[in-house]
Design a protein around this motif. Structure first.
Motif, PDB file in Angstrom:
ATOM      1  N   PHE A   1       1.140  -9.209   7.529  1.00  0.00           N
ATOM      2  CA  PHE A   1       0.518  -8.071   6.634  1.00  0.00           C
ATOM      3  C   PHE A   1      -0.541  -8.937   6.076  1.00  0.00           C
ATOM      4  N   TYR A   2      -1.482  -7.984   6.507  1.00  0.00           N
ATOM      5  CA  TYR A   2      -3.047  -8.652   5.971  1.00  0.00           C
ATOM      6  C   TYR A   2      -3.862  -7.293   4.906  1.00  0.00           C
ATOM      7  N   PHE A   3      -3.598  -7.813   3.470  1.00  0.00           N
ATOM      8  CA  PHE A   3      -4.224  -6.629   2.793  1.00  0.00           C
ATOM      9  C   PHE A   3      -5.191  -7.134   1.652  1.00  0.00           C
ATOM     10  N   ASP A   4      -5.843  -6.166   0.711  1.00  0.00           N
ATOM     11  CA  ASP A   4      -7.257  -6.410   0.096  1.00  0.00           C
ATOM     12  C   ASP A   4      -6.755  -5.742  -0.971  1.00  0.00           C
TER      13      ASP A   4
ATOM     14  N   PRO B   1      -4.604   0.870  -2.635  1.00  0.00           N
ATOM     15  CA  PRO B   1      -2.999   1.079  -3.092  1.00  0.00           C
ATOM     16  C   PRO B   1      -2.209   0.904  -2.246  1.00  0.00           C
ATOM     17  N   TYR B   2      -2.454   1.413  -0.450  1.00  0.00           N
ATOM     18  CA  TYR B   2      -1.710   1.529   0.213  1.00  0.00           C
ATOM     19  C   TYR B   2      -1.630   0.288   0.560  1.00  0.00           C
ATOM     20  N   SER B   3      -2.129  -0.800   0.553  1.00  0.00           N
ATOM     21  CA  SER B   3      -1.672  -2.216   0.719  1.00  0.00           C
ATOM     22  C   SER B   3      -0.834  -2.599  -0.129  1.00  0.00           C
ATOM     23  N   TRP B   4      -0.765  -2.145  -1.170  1.00  0.00           N
ATOM     24  CA  TRP B   4      -0.032  -2.567  -2.846  1.00  0.00           C
ATOM     25  C   TRP B   4       1.528  -1.951  -2.479  1.00  0.00           C
ATOM     26  N   ILE B   5       1.673  -0.333  -2.102  1.00  0.00           N
ATOM     27  CA  ILE B   5       2.499  -0.019  -1.830  1.00  0.00           C
ATOM     28  C   ILE B   5       3.234  -0.390  -0.452  1.00  0.00           C
ATOM     29  N   GLY B   6       2.812  -0.864   0.323  1.00  0.00           N
ATOM     30  CA  GLY B   6       2.762  -1.258   1.278  1.00  0.00           C
ATOM     31  C   GLY B   6       4.123  -2.680   1.272  1.00  0.00           C
TER      32      GLY B   6
END
Ligand SMILES: N[C@@H](CCC(=O)N[C@@H](CS)C(=O)NCC(=O)O)C(=O)O
Length: 224
Positions: A8-11, A15-20
């Protein structure tokens, strides 16, 4: 047991990274117990630039729709979210490159769990408290919340090794034709890798990995 791995790659700007992330944490603790989830900070702005994409909220209609959709989706997963009134002003002025590097410093020094605890505080600070997350004074507030002494980590943000780690993660997303966040790689037992964009494809990932269809915690607790 067949191996089920999700990268899971995130920044923390996303906000969708937070939700994911929160969705995966709920699933991991319950319906998807035998999945290995590996979290990787990357720098979304560079990946967007490299792919020719632009921050979605720069298109006004899309920005309005996103504001609604983010709140709705967060609510579905039981996450409280607010749209920071100064978001556009901030993304024109600042980037999350240093915040993402700080997460890598913490991952190298304290492990992935502490890194994700810190990422969650970054997300909450921006997407609920509507506070900045871009400068040293912001990092100090975040570090205080996760019990890390600022002088133990802040000096390492500029290290070459950290820059290389971040670049490696960016590269992984670029090589998977990435253009947004979260960017997700699902590895199946036949040694294939399947690429997904966003926090709204977990039902398809479930089918791919032969897992139960994903449900937020609130539905599992209720007598459906
Ligand atoms: N439908 C996806 C949307 C994800 C999304 O819009 N992510 C933003 C960052 S928060 C992005 O990278 N957008 C790039 C684009 O839409 O081209 C979801 O529900 O998660």
């Amino acid at each position: 047991m067949t191996q089920k791995i999700i990268d899971f790659y995130f920044d923390v700007i996303s906000p969708y990274s937070w939700i994911g992330f929160e969705a995966l944490e709920q699933l991991k603790g319950n319906q998807w117990k035998d999945v290995e989830i590996r979290y990787h900070p990357f720098f979304l702005r560079n990946v967007m630039m490299k792919s020719g994409n632009r921050p979605p909220a720069m298109l006004p209609n899309r920005g309005r729709m996103l504001a609604q959709d983010i709140r709705r989706t967060a609510n579905y997963w039981g996450i409280q979210i607010k749209n920071p009134p100064k978001f556009i002003e901030w993304i024109l002025q600042y980037t999350t490159e240093e915040a993402q590097k700080l997460l890598i410093v913490i991952q190298n020094q304290f492990g992935s769990q502490k890194m994700m605890e810190t990422a969650r505080v970054f997300w909450r600070r921006l997407w609920f408290d509507c506070e900045k997350i871009f400068e040293v004074e912001d990092f100090e507030m975040v570090l205080k919340e996760v019990g890390i002494v600022p002088s133990d980590v802040l000096g390492k943000i500029g290290d070459l090794e950290v820059a290389k780690n971040l670049e490696k993660n960016n590269q992984a997303v670029n090589e998977a034709y990435g253009y947004g966040a979260p960017w997700i790689l699902v590895h199946t037992s036949d040694s294939k890798t399947h690429t997904f964009f966003g926090s709204d494809r977990f039902h398809i990932i479930a089918e791919l990995l032969d897992l139960p269809q994903p449900l937020p915690q609130k539905f599992l607790n209720s007598k459906l």
